[in-house]
Design a protein around this motif. Structure first.
Motif, PDB file in Angstrom:
ATOM      1  N   LEU A 198     -10.009  12.416  -1.212  1.00  0.00           N
ATOM      2  CA  LEU A 198      -8.333  12.443  -1.213  1.00  0.00           C
ATOM      3  C   LEU A 198      -7.954  10.859  -0.553  1.00  0.00           C
ATOM      4  N   SER A 199      -8.534  10.424   0.571  1.00  0.00           N
ATOM      5  CA  SER A 199      -8.161   9.408   1.009  1.00  0.00           C
ATOM      6  C   SER A 199      -8.909   8.070   0.522  1.00  0.00           C
ATOM      7  N   ASP A 200     -10.109   7.973  -0.026  1.00  0.00           N
ATOM      8  CA  ASP A 200     -10.703   6.978  -0.505  1.00  0.00           C
ATOM      9  C   ASP A 200     -10.178   6.464  -2.002  1.00  0.00           C
ATOM     10  N   TYR A 201      -9.788   7.560  -2.598  1.00  0.00           N
ATOM     11  CA  TYR A 201      -9.493   7.473  -4.240  1.00  0.00           C
ATOM     12  C   TYR A 201      -8.064   7.685  -4.411  1.00  0.00           C
ATOM     13  N   ILE A 202      -7.604   8.806  -4.387  1.00  0.00           N
ATOM     14  CA  ILE A 202      -6.228   9.380  -4.748  1.00  0.00           C
ATOM     15  C   ILE A 202      -5.181   8.926  -3.850  1.00  0.00           C
ATOM     16  N   LEU A 203      -5.420   8.668  -2.562  1.00  0.00           N
ATOM     17  CA  LEU A 203      -4.306   8.387  -1.677  1.00  0.00           C
ATOM     18  C   LEU A 203      -4.127   6.833  -1.857  1.00  0.00           C
ATOM     19  N   ILE A 204      -5.208   6.041  -2.097  1.00  0.00           N
ATOM     20  CA  ILE A 204      -5.023   4.594  -2.492  1.00  0.00           C
ATOM     21  C   ILE A 204      -4.383   4.219  -3.389  1.00  0.00           C
ATOM     22  N   VAL A 205      -4.704   4.948  -4.325  1.00  0.00           N
ATOM     23  CA  VAL A 205      -3.957   4.786  -5.778  1.00  0.00           C
ATOM     24  C   VAL A 205      -2.426   5.157  -5.901  1.00  0.00           C
ATOM     25  N   ALA A 248     -12.903   0.100   5.956  1.00  0.00           N
ATOM     26  CA  ALA A 248     -11.670  -0.616   6.517  1.00  0.00           C
ATOM     27  C   ALA A 248     -10.590  -0.142   5.597  1.00  0.00           C
ATOM     28  N   ILE A 249     -10.438  -0.067   4.330  1.00  0.00           N
ATOM     29  CA  ILE A 249      -9.242  -0.064   3.399  1.00  0.00           C
ATOM     30  C   ILE A 249      -8.832   1.296   3.511  1.00  0.00           C
ATOM     31  N   SER A 250      -9.904   2.324   3.496  1.00  0.00           N
ATOM     32  CA  SER A 250      -9.447   3.935   3.390  1.00  0.00           C
ATOM     33  C   SER A 250      -9.099   4.149   4.905  1.00  0.00           C
ATOM     34  N   GLN A 251      -9.460   3.768   5.922  1.00  0.00           N
ATOM     35  CA  GLN A 251      -8.930   4.078   7.301  1.00  0.00           C
ATOM     36  C   GLN A 251      -7.688   3.330   7.203  1.00  0.00           C
ATOM     37  N   GLY A 252      -7.326   2.268   6.878  1.00  0.00           N
ATOM     38  CA  GLY A 252      -6.077   1.374   6.999  1.00  0.00           C
ATOM     39  C   GLY A 252      -4.825   2.460   6.378  1.00  0.00           C
ATOM     40  N   VAL A 253      -5.340   2.819   5.137  1.00  0.00           N
ATOM     41  CA  VAL A 253      -4.400   3.503   4.246  1.00  0.00           C
ATOM     42  C   VAL A 253      -4.275   5.073   4.896  1.00  0.00           C
ATOM     43  N   LYS A 254      -5.181   5.611   5.260  1.00  0.00           N
ATOM     44  CA  LYS A 254      -5.172   7.005   5.881  1.00  0.00           C
ATOM     45  C   LYS A 254      -4.443   7.020   7.266  1.00  0.00           C
ATOM     46  N   ARG A 255      -4.736   6.347   7.876  1.00  0.00           N
ATOM     47  CA  ARG A 255      -3.973   6.139   9.225  1.00  0.00           C
ATOM     48  C   ARG A 255      -2.787   5.259   9.244  1.00  0.00           C
ATOM     49  N   GLY A 256      -2.538   4.602   8.228  1.00  0.00           N
ATOM     50  CA  GLY A 256      -1.260   3.949   7.885  1.00  0.00           C
ATOM     51  C   GLY A 256      -0.342   5.145   7.370  1.00  0.00           C
ATOM     52  N   LEU A 257      -0.614   5.969   6.510  1.00  0.00           N
ATOM     53  CA  LEU A 257       0.037   6.943   6.332  1.00  0.00           C
ATOM     54  C   LEU A 257       0.598   7.960   7.325  1.00  0.00           C
ATOM     55  N   PHE A 258      -0.398   8.342   8.354  1.00  0.00           N
ATOM     56  CA  PHE A 258      -0.136   9.230   9.342  1.00  0.00           C
ATOM     57  C   PHE A 258       0.727   8.315  10.413  1.00  0.00           C
ATOM     58  N   SER A 259       0.712   7.177  10.142  1.00  0.00           N
ATOM     59  CA  SER A 259       1.663   6.385  11.295  1.00  0.00           C
ATOM     60  C   SER A 259       3.045   6.288  10.839  1.00  0.00           C
ATOM     61  N   ASN A 260       3.137   5.533   9.509  1.00  0.00           N
ATOM     62  CA  ASN A 260       4.580   5.386   9.174  1.00  0.00           C
ATOM     63  C   ASN A 260       5.350   6.510   8.158  1.00  0.00           C
ATOM     64  N   GLU A 261       4.221   7.153   7.564  1.00  0.00           N
ATOM     65  CA  GLU A 261       4.859   8.344   6.969  1.00  0.00           C
ATOM     66  C   GLU A 261       5.554   8.159   5.523  1.00  0.00           C
ATOM     67  N   ALA A 262       5.448   6.621   5.044  1.00  0.00           N
ATOM     68  CA  ALA A 262       6.185   6.299   3.831  1.00  0.00           C
ATOM     69  C   ALA A 262       5.368   7.010   2.649  1.00  0.00           C
ATOM     70  N   GLY A 263       6.135   7.771   2.034  1.00  0.00           N
ATOM     71  CA  GLY A 263       5.382   8.172   0.650  1.00  0.00           C
ATOM     72  C   GLY A 263       4.988   9.811   1.073  1.00  0.00           C
ATOM     73  N   MET A 264       4.841  10.106   2.174  1.00  0.00           N
ATOM     74  CA  MET A 264       4.352  11.428   2.511  1.00  0.00           C
ATOM     75  C   MET A 264       5.599  12.499   2.383  1.00  0.00           C
ATOM     76  N   GLY A 265       6.677  11.898   2.464  1.00  0.00           N
ATOM     77  CA  GLY A 265       7.842  12.973   2.121  1.00  0.00           C
ATOM     78  C   GLY A 265       8.416  13.730   3.393  1.00  0.00           C
TER      79      GLY A 265
END
Length: 458
Positions: A15-22, A269-286
């Protein structure tokens, strides 16, 4: 638990390494281009709307929330363990360069959250008794009619109830418990019990009490944390240039600090940034659109630009302070993590180690524990509210009491369970929420673009 942890980690890997990044970068880039970078053009307007009439004691609303209360409720949900424990975890696993990718996600996320807030305003429903209901389920059903819309809305509702109302609250109480145990020696279950009891009082008060609490606690907690962070950075001022250099350098060559091949390290580095970035700012999460739907504003655009400032404060201010403090003390100047992971250092104690290097062990641990208590508890309040809206969507008001009882139970259980499992489960449901939310945002992008074009400038 170990077996379950491995299964959940495997799911999250894909989810985080492929789907979430895209989805996240793609959605943010799409709205940035279509709105002609609203996050830059309307940034000043957003700052004026947020800070032009700042008040910690806003007027009581007959229904819904004031624009500022909606923002603080959203920020209460955004600024939580993700800004301290989540940022530390991203740095520990993905290296200092993970922060660069969190910045990228946040920059594009400002355009995404503008779209979320605008659509939440445009599709919200005002009931006969004056109460307001709004959020992704309403714009998902607007975007997709018939059975598909009902399925996607139901899928989103179930995911957010599990992710935020239950699992997410476990993460917050888990982090509060561990931080207070490290700082004061208080058993985690005692901390969990106290947090649960205070939460009951606020939950009973409903939307108006939530808005009243968040508009006071959010500015105070953010200011306290920023002052403490600035003290550390002043003490480590000679290492700040090196710290910034490490963030940019290791964004592209992270293998130099976390080991492995360049491909593996860069993906980390990228997947951690994306995954934790989502958990932090929640933009796009709904999640935060639920709060922005409640705002009493003249136009949807007004709340859209206010929502952007929430992401800016969350990531570019609060999270960045955490990153600079941790990297300047534990990595820069031959810090204990300069050569990679060190024994005894984890994402839950990194911030305390960093602040303790300047404040001393006792004060450093206590400072982080107190800040984390405020951050995480405010997030519990916001997330419970978001979950409640979706419980009502699925089951009606009669489900409020059972939901509240279960939510309180999960808050207490979070203080007792394995930290890694709690985080991984939360990540799973957070990421699942993104899929139907982003689909609806893109489908209704025309409404968002029209709102930007028709805005009335200050």
């Amino acid at each position: 638990m170990d077996a379950l942890l491995k299964v959940v980690q495997t799911i999250n890997l894909y989810l985080s390494d492929y789907i979430l990044i895209v989805l996240l970068i793609g959605c943010g880039l799409y709205f940035s281009i279509r709105t002609r970078f609203v996050q830059i053009r309307c940034f000043g307007e957003g700052m004026r709307r947020v800070f032009g009439n700042l008040s910690l004691n806003g007027k009581k609303q007959k229904s819904g929330l004031s624009s500022f209360q909606a923002l603080t409720t959203a920020i209460a949900a955004q600024v939580g363990t993700g800004n301290i424990v989540g940022a530390c975890g991203a740095i520990l696993i993905g290296g200092p360069g993970a922060i660069f990718w969190m910045w990228i996600i946040a920059f594009f996320g400002m355009a995404t959250i503008y779209a979320e807030a605008v659509l939440a305003q445009k599709t919200r429903e005002v009931h006969a008794d004056g109460t307001v209901a709004g959020g992704p389920v309403y714009y998902i059903k607007t975007a997709f009619k018939g059975k598909l819309g009902s399925f996607l809305a139901g899928f989103f509702s179930i995911a957010i109830i599990l992710a935020l109302g239950f699992m997410g609250s476990m993460v917050q109480s888990n982090s509060i418990g561990e931080a207070c145990n490290n700082a004061f020696g208080i058993p985690t279950w005692v901390v969990g019990l106290v947090v649960s009891l205070v939460a009951v009082f606020i939950f009973i008060g409903g939307l108006q009490r939530i808005g009243s609490v968040t508009e006071k606690i959010v500015p105070i907690m953010a200011t306290l944390y920023l002052i403490g962070g600035l003290v550390v950075l002043i003490a480590r001022i000679k290492y700040v240039p090196e710290t910034l250099g490490m963030i940019f350098k290791y964004a592209f060559v992270p293998n130099a600090i976390i080991g492995g091949g360049i491909g593996f390290a860069l993906k980390q580095a990228i997947s951690q940034g994306v995954k934790r970035g989502l958990f932090s700012n929640e933009a796009g999460m709904g999640s935060t659109p639920h709060a922005h739907a409640m705002a009493n504003v003249k136009t949807a655009h007004e709340q859209g630009v206010v929502a952007m400032i929430g992401v800016f404060i969350d990531t570019f201010v609060v999270l960045t302070i955490t990153a600079l403090v941790v990297i300047s003390t534990l990595y820069a100047g031959n810090g204990v993590l300069a050569a990679g992971a060190a024994e005894g250092v984890s994402k839950t104690n990194m911030a305390q180690l960093a602040f303790s290097s300047v404040f001393g062990t006792g004060l450093g641990n206590a400072f982080v524990a107190i800040c984390l208590l405020f951050f995480a508890f405010s997030t519990i309040v916001g997330w419970n509210f978001f979950g409640r809206i979706n419980v009502r969507y699925l089951f009606g008001k009669k489900a409020d009491l059972p939901y509240s009882v279960l939510a309180i139970a999960f808050i207490f259980l979070g203080s007792l369970l394995s930290n890694d499992l709690v985080w991984e489960l939360t990540d799973t449901f957070n990421q699942l929420m993104v899929i139907p939310n982003v689909m609806a945002l893109v489908a209704l992008s025309g409404l968002v673009v029209a709102e930007v074009k028709n805005r009335k400038k200050d």
